[in-house]
Scaffold this active site. Sequence first.
Site, PDB file in Angstrom:
ATOM      1  N   GLU A 118       0.772  -1.228   0.000  1.00 15.89           N
ATOM      2  CA  GLU A 118       0.000   0.000   0.000  1.00 15.89           C
ATOM      3  C   GLU A 118       0.817   1.300   0.000  1.00 15.89           C
ATOM      4  O   GLU A 118       0.767   2.091   0.949  1.00 15.89           O
ATOM      5  CB  GLU A 118      -0.995  -0.009   1.163  1.00 15.89           C
ATOM      6  CG  GLU A 118      -2.017  -1.131   1.007  1.00 15.89           C
ATOM      7  CD  GLU A 118      -3.132  -1.096   2.026  1.00 15.89           C
ATOM      8  OE1 GLU A 118      -2.982  -0.449   3.086  1.00 15.89           O
ATOM      9  OE2 GLU A 118      -4.183  -1.720   1.762  1.00 15.89           O
ATOM     10  N   GLU A 245      -5.656  -7.070  -2.516  1.00 14.05           N
ATOM     11  CA  GLU A 245      -6.541  -7.024  -1.348  1.00 14.05           C
ATOM     12  C   GLU A 245      -7.902  -6.515  -1.784  1.00 14.05           C
ATOM     13  O   GLU A 245      -7.999  -5.557  -2.562  1.00 14.05           O
ATOM     14  CB  GLU A 245      -6.007  -6.093  -0.239  1.00 14.05           C
ATOM     15  CG  GLU A 245      -4.885  -6.644   0.597  1.00 14.05           C
ATOM     16  CD  GLU A 245      -4.535  -5.707   1.758  1.00 14.05           C
ATOM     17  OE1 GLU A 245      -5.391  -4.866   2.124  1.00 14.05           O
ATOM     18  OE2 GLU A 245      -3.412  -5.812   2.288  1.00 14.05           O
TER      19      GLU A 245
END
Length: 419
Positions: A118, A245
């Site tokens: 991320e 994800e």
Amino acid sequence: MNRLLEFIAEHFNAIRLPFSAELALQLDIKMPKTINFSCNPELKGLTSGQIMDRLTASCAEHGLLVMLDMHRLAAAEEIPELWYNDAYSEALVKQAWEIIVLRYRSCWNVFAVDLKNEPHGCATWGDGNAATDWRLAAERLGAAVLALNPSLLLFVEGVERCANAEQHEQHGCWWGGNLAAAQQAPVRLPIRNKLVYAPHVYGPDVYAQPYFSDCTFPSNMPYIWRQHFGHIKQDRLGTPVCPGEWGGWARPGSQDHEWQQAYAVWLIDNDITDSFYWCLNPNSGDTGGVLMDDWHTPVQPKLDILHTAHPMPTNWPRQSVQLQSSFAAGQCQQHAQQAPCPPADVQQPPHAHSIRATGGCCTFQAPCNRSNEARLVFGTVQVNLSPSCLDCHHSHPGTYEVHGWVDTCVYDICSASAI
């Protein structure tokens, strides 16, 4: 652990295994602090590295692939915006990856790495700023990983910010979810066909993005997904997309449940056949898990959604692995520097090449009969290894069972034996 892995193997075929740079640099020193040893007595007294070894090996025995994910730099700190910070330089991050890659290079089921979890905040894509350009950093880290194990796939997430501030406000991206600039500035790696784009994307349970309140929701979502990362697949840019994800509580009747159902259908409609769902464990505060708080009972609405998205996951063989955690790093580096054959071209007919297959203390050289099938299939390949070993100069005749991605013509035989 085995009961949990049996459940995973019944419904899934791969796990994404998070770790920190801090852990990687202290694998055989650091002791775990949050394990319930009454439920896992077999793990008592083991270091974090030994537990990671045991989990990886157990996954192989259950036919589960493993993607290693550098989730954080320091274990107890928040996810950093960039791939480095003041405490962990890029050089130190590369060292952490070196330790991890060499430790698990003999494991047939460790098929990929997620280079950075991320990227967000000040992380950029394609602007050439060496301090913030995640695309350039992914190229540097990826090249370092492939030099040590050219069999791995490299998962690269996006960033958060859109180049246009107004566009970002209107079409807010998730951390790691923005791959809009990948068309103009793709990630370039030294070995072809190793890159996978792995965007993160979530629904209303995680954050109230403005498009969730649109009166046309969820019909408006395909346009949003295309803007963020779907164009890579829809415009046939050539790089695989595997969402790294997605998830949420998915309570029946909720907006998040509706979002997840729509996303699962969109994945099927766009032939995106692979993804990683967050997460298995129930203690993720903003999504919950596939398992309820008892760590035993599955959340059936989530399994139903995942069955829609991926109705027929590939079944991998249940085969043991032999870890090489004690293999000298210098020796591994020497082997990794052996030049692989040029990547196979599916447009060319099968032809013979010389290959070098490294493993244990030996580097073998043998004929490499390339074919389209060998390039595309992950599994077991039979290679006749009759020439002498390039390292110890002893003859090693026979046929060896080889496991790994074979599109670079470098076969990892660390765990193989003559048959």
